[in-house]
Enzyme design. Sequence first.
Site, PDB file in Angstrom:
ATOM      1  N   TRP A   1     -11.954  11.308  -2.471  1.00  0.00           N
ATOM      2  CA  TRP A   1     -10.536  11.292  -2.068  1.00  0.00           C
ATOM      3  C   TRP A   1      -9.593  11.644  -3.220  1.00  0.00           C
ATOM      4  CZ3 TRP A   1     -10.399  11.220   2.988  1.00  0.00           C
ATOM      5  CH2 TRP A   1     -11.417  10.569   3.705  1.00  0.00           C
TER       6      TRP A   1
ATOM      7  N   TYR B   1       0.861  -1.185   0.000  1.00  0.00           N
ATOM      8  CA  TYR B   1       0.000   0.000   0.000  1.00  0.00           C
ATOM      9  C   TYR B   1       0.893   1.230   0.000  1.00  0.00           C
ATOM     10  CZ  TYR B   1      -4.239   2.735   0.952  1.00  0.00           C
ATOM     11  OH  TYR B   1      -5.289   3.608   0.853  1.00  0.00           O
TER      12      TYR B   1
ATOM     13  N   ARG C   1      -6.818   2.694   3.240  1.00  0.00           N
ATOM     14  CA  ARG C   1      -7.607   1.460   3.182  1.00  0.00           C
ATOM     15  C   ARG C   1      -6.832   0.244   3.688  1.00  0.00           C
ATOM     16  NH1 ARG C   1     -12.507   2.411   1.183  1.00  0.00           N
ATOM     17  NH2 ARG C   1     -12.974   0.196   1.275  1.00  0.00           N
TER      18      ARG C   1
END
Length: 199
Positions: free
Chosen positions: A104, A8, A14
């Site tokens: 976002w 990530y 997330r």
Amino acid sequence: MPNYKLIYFNMRGRAEIIRYIFAYLDIKYEDHRIEQADWPEIKSTLPFGKIPILEVDGLKLHQSLAIARYLTKTTDLAGKTATEQWQVDAMVDTLDDFMSRFPWAEKKQEVKNQIFNELLTCEAPHLLQDLETYLGDKEWFIGDSVTWADFYWDICSTTLLVFKPGLLNNCPRLQTLRKKVQAIPAIADWLQRRPQTKL
């Protein structure tokens, strides 16, 4: 024990629910954080071109909430009964429905600010009141012990508070739940040592 590698960006985002679960279950994993500049090259190699990805002995799993369910399936974090498991899933989905409404990735800052403001000022209070009522006098959202729905509440609310620090002023029970999650020794340890990022 499988070899786990979480991929990530260098942010909570997330992937943080997966990190909470690993911390709580004391599972070792590689927390591989990629730079934004490297993303276009990496994107083309991933299933559906999205992260987070969890590699399990080389098998690439995608979708953060599906990964969370996979990791908690045989633990009490998922709920102790079929009904509790449904309640946990429903609470997580309720929170995620709201978080997914925020733009976002919006490039125009003015548009982004306007939508964020509308959601935090007009929509969030209704959801928070519903959550406060649902929690009531219970210690945790579901059942008599912590579940990953409580973790997800802490993660989502931490992000919302970045944009509106007084958001929970009228939600004492939800504030208490945040404190309880953050006081769990394994979670407290993770919060202490994780990289500090805005989101």
